[in-house]
Design an enzyme around this catalytic site. Structure first.
Site, PDB file in Angstrom:
ATOM      1  N   SER A   1      36.715  44.005  40.154  1.00  0.00           N
ATOM      2  CA  SER A   1      36.636  44.005  38.575  1.00  0.00           C
ATOM      3  C   SER A   1      37.130  45.556  37.741  1.00  0.00           C
ATOM      4  O   SER A   1      37.495  45.577  36.898  1.00  0.00           O
ATOM      5  CB  SER A   1      35.062  44.031  38.425  1.00  0.00           C
TER       6      SER A   1
ATOM      7  N   ARG B   1      36.254  42.643  51.397  1.00  0.00           N
ATOM      8  CA  ARG B   1      37.689  42.797  51.054  1.00  0.00           C
ATOM      9  C   ARG B   1      38.553  43.492  52.190  1.00  0.00           C
ATOM     10  O   ARG B   1      39.673  43.328  52.293  1.00  0.00           O
ATOM     11  CB  ARG B   1      38.141  43.527  49.868  1.00  0.00           C
TER      12      ARG B   1
ATOM     13  N   HIS C   1      35.921  36.795  43.454  1.00  0.00           N
ATOM     14  CA  HIS C   1      34.398  36.448  43.524  1.00  0.00           C
ATOM     15  C   HIS C   1      34.433  34.833  43.450  1.00  0.00           C
ATOM     16  O   HIS C   1      33.535  34.271  44.176  1.00  0.00           O
ATOM     17  CB  HIS C   1      33.819  36.778  42.051  1.00  0.00           C
TER      18      HIS C   1
ATOM     19  N   LYS D   1      27.378  52.049  38.939  1.00  0.00           N
ATOM     20  CA  LYS D   1      28.484  51.712  38.162  1.00  0.00           C
ATOM     21  C   LYS D   1      27.836  51.933  36.661  1.00  0.00           C
ATOM     22  O   LYS D   1      27.090  51.128  36.274  1.00  0.00           O
ATOM     23  CB  LYS D   1      29.000  50.113  38.185  1.00  0.00           C
TER      24      LYS D   1
END
Ligand code: PNS
Length: 161
Positions: free
Chosen positions: A129, A91, A17, A41
């Site tokens: 994360s 990514r 990030h 999430k």
């Protein structure tokens, strides 16, 4: 003055990030890093307040970066703050489907919103994360994945000595 939003759940903020924040802050006059909830999430490790606090601590040296949060829709936050550019990091191809869908949903809700994608620095593309939490839950050090301030918070959560 061109302002952009970098939204995310940041549970917790990682070096991946930070790379996107650092590079976007050089492109835009002002960058708002906005902590939001991702309904996909469940049960975040850190509360919204804890995530905001970690970001504020980590980003204190960035003059044109502000940290904010919302428990609503990203496009509503963008409208309220008069911002039409959303920055998202990619990514790899595994991110693409979700990101493309989110960009299109946001565009449908507000035609003024433009999403721009920034490719993650290759050496950081494995960081997420979720990986941080997975490693830490097994007692492994995550010092190469998150800034020192965040490292301490993660270690506290998992009682890593
Ligand atoms: O870091 P993440 O979890 O990939 O970030 C996703 C996030 C939080 C940016 C996204 O879930 C989001 O925008 N949440 C707020 C609610 C919203 O606007 N959802 C998208 C349209 S339904």
């Amino acid at each position: 003055m061109v302002r952009a939003i970098y939204p995310g759940s940041f549970d917790p903020v990682t070096y991946g990030h930070l790379d996107i924040i650092k590079r976007s802050s050089k492109i835009f006059d002002e960058l708002i890093v906005c902590v939001l909830n991702n309904s996909g999430k469940k049960s975040p490790l850190f509360s919204l307040e804890e995530r905001v606090k970690m970001l504020c601590d980590v980003l204190s040296d960035y003059d044109n970066v502000k940290v904010s949060s919302s428990d609503g829709l990203l496009v509503d936050f963008a409208k309220q703050n008069d911002v039409s550019i959303i920055v998202r990091g990619l990514r790899g191809m595994s991110d693409f489907d979700f990101e493309f869908q989110m960009a299109q949903v946001n565009k449908t809700i507000s035609t003024k919103i433009e999403t721009v994608f920034m490719a993650t620095e290759p050496s950081l593309s494995y960081i997420s994360s979720s990986i941080v939490k997975e490693f830490a839950s097994y007692g492994k050090s995550v010092k190469d994945l998150v800034p020192e301030i965040v490292l301490h918070r993660v270690e506290e959560k998992y009682n890593i000595l």
